[in-house]
Design a protein around this motif. Structure first.
Motif, short mmCIF file in Angstrom:
data_model
loop_
_atom_site.label_atom_id
_atom_site.label_comp_id
_atom_site.label_asym_id
_atom_site.label_seq_id
_atom_site.Cartn_x
_atom_site.Cartn_y
_atom_site.Cartn_z
N GLY A 72 0.81 -1.22 0.00
CA GLY A 72 0.00 0.00 0.00
C GLY A 72 0.84 1.26 0.00
O GLY A 72 0.37 2.34 -0.37
N GLU A 73 2.10 1.12 0.42
CA GLU A 73 3.02 2.26 0.39
C GLU A 73 3.69 2.34 -0.97
O GLU A 73 3.54 1.46 -1.81
N HIS A 74 4.42 3.42 -1.19
CA HIS A 74 5.08 3.63 -2.48
C HIS A 74 6.58 3.72 -2.30
O HIS A 74 7.09 4.72 -1.79
N TYR A 75 7.27 2.68 -2.68
CA TYR A 75 8.72 2.66 -2.69
C TYR A 75 9.16 3.29 -4.02
O TYR A 75 8.40 3.33 -4.97
N ASN A 76 10.39 3.78 -4.08
CA ASN A 76 10.84 4.40 -5.33
C ASN A 76 12.34 4.21 -5.52
O ASN A 76 13.04 3.71 -4.64
N VAL A 77 12.84 4.63 -6.69
CA VAL A 77 14.24 4.40 -7.04
C VAL A 77 15.18 5.20 -6.15
O VAL A 77 16.29 4.76 -5.85
N TYR A 78 14.74 6.38 -5.70
CA TYR A 78 15.58 7.15 -4.78
C TYR A 78 15.82 6.38 -3.48
O TYR A 78 16.95 6.26 -3.01
N ARG A 79 14.74 5.83 -2.94
CA ARG A 79 14.88 5.07 -1.70
C ARG A 79 15.70 3.82 -1.92
O ARG A 79 16.49 3.42 -1.06
N PHE A 80 15.53 3.19 -3.10
CA PHE A 80 16.32 2.00 -3.39
C PHE A 80 17.80 2.33 -3.41
O PHE A 80 18.62 1.61 -2.81
N GLN A 81 18.17 3.39 -4.10
CA GLN A 81 19.57 3.74 -4.19
C GLN A 81 20.15 4.02 -2.81
O GLN A 81 21.24 3.56 -2.47
#
Length: 305
Positions: A72-81
């Motif tokens: 339900g949350e939104h992970y993104n490429v910034y957080r991945f990096q």
């Protein structure tokens, strides 16, 4: 050449996790997942986590960046990096060998090419302005901001397109600082199957995951309080299974549409990987039909070149 990372990539259903785990087991290593959906808890069969593949000769190979965010949350490429940097430094500090594994091209390239990224906050005014526009109109706006748009998932739904526009506008108006990415020297290994075999593997795997209870998994997520719209946001399995569960698609329609969508997704993944090669990332492709031991040996041989 000395490498401090091995990256194992390829389209969906090619056996990346198993190969990464077997290689890591041989090198006292740990696996870092580069998958944009496997970060979510409770989304196991639908994202193809293949958790059993992390067990090699009865022992579990440590893995990272799996099950770190609530559905339900939104992970993104910034957080991945950012998360990758923390995990990579931790693994190396313990004298283990990091193995990056996944099929999310943007995530892989953010690490391998050290994308300069910033976290983008919501822009309520912009979202209000874009509200009510068709997906086609949103796609046109995004293409004007990003003429080289090649990530089709950005325009899979209205919500995704609006977020992509929000990100591009923010990037245009705000300077981007260098990340704290460590020096990465990665041996990049792709798992290669011919197109027809890849299609067969996708279909077989889809049937298997449905037999193992993928519909029940999606129903459990709905019962937990997630809305159909929240699950549809994640695309592919979660989109089509949700549409079936809420009565908008029959089972046969769901299966047929989902099968086609996964085939198209795998094709887009391969297009991205070919694009990575054109942008200067060397990928050593190995035959997916080979026994596991031979695949691992091929990686060993590449490491020694």
């Amino acid at each position: 050449m000395t490498y401090n990372l091995v990256s194992i990539l390829g389209p969906t259903a090619t056996g990346k996790t198993g190969l990464a785990a077997h290689f890591a087991a041989q090198y006292n290593g740990e696996v870092i997942s580069a998958d944009s959906r496997q970060v979510y808890r409770g989304m196991d069969l639908g994202t193809g986590k293949d958790l059993e593949d992390y067990f090699v000769n009865g022992r579990e190979v440590p893995s990272h960046l799996v099950d770190i965010e609530n559905a339900g949350e939104h992970y993104n490429v910034y957080r991945f990096q950012t998360d990758f940097i923390d995990v990579f430094n931790d693994i190396v500090s313990r004298k283990k060998f990091p193995v990056l594994c996944g099929g999310s091209g943007l995530y892989l390239e953010a690490v391998l090419k050290n994308y300069r990224l910033i976290e983008v906050p919501p822009n309520k005014k912009l979202r209000k302005e874009l509200e009510g526009k068709t997906l086609e109109e949103l796609t046109d706006i995004l293409k004007k901001l990003k003429p080289d748009l090649h990530n089709d998932t950005d325009v899979e739904t209205d919500r995704r397109a609006i977020r992509a526009i929000e990100i591009e506008k923010y990037y245009a108006e705000n300077p981007i600082e260098d990340s704290a990415m460590p020096e990465i020297s990665s041996l990049n290994v792709g798992i290669d199957f011919d197109r027809e075999m890849r299609r067969q593997r996708i279909t077989t795997r889809l049937k298997q995951r449905l037999d193992e209870g993928m519909l029940d998994e999606v129903q459990t997520l709905l019962d937990s309080g997630l809305s159909p719209e929240q699950l549809i946001y994640y695309g592919l399995e979660y989109k089509f299974l949700t549409l079936h569960l809420i009565g908008e698609l029959s089972f046969d329609e769901m299966f047929r549409k989902l099968e086609i969508a996964i085939h198209q997704f795998a094709k887009r993944q391969m297009t991205w990987f070919r694009g990575m090669e054109k942008r200067g990332t060397k990928i050593h492709w190995i035959n997916g039909h080979l026994p596991m031991e031979e695949k691992v040996e091929q990686i060993n041989a590449l490491l020694k070149i």
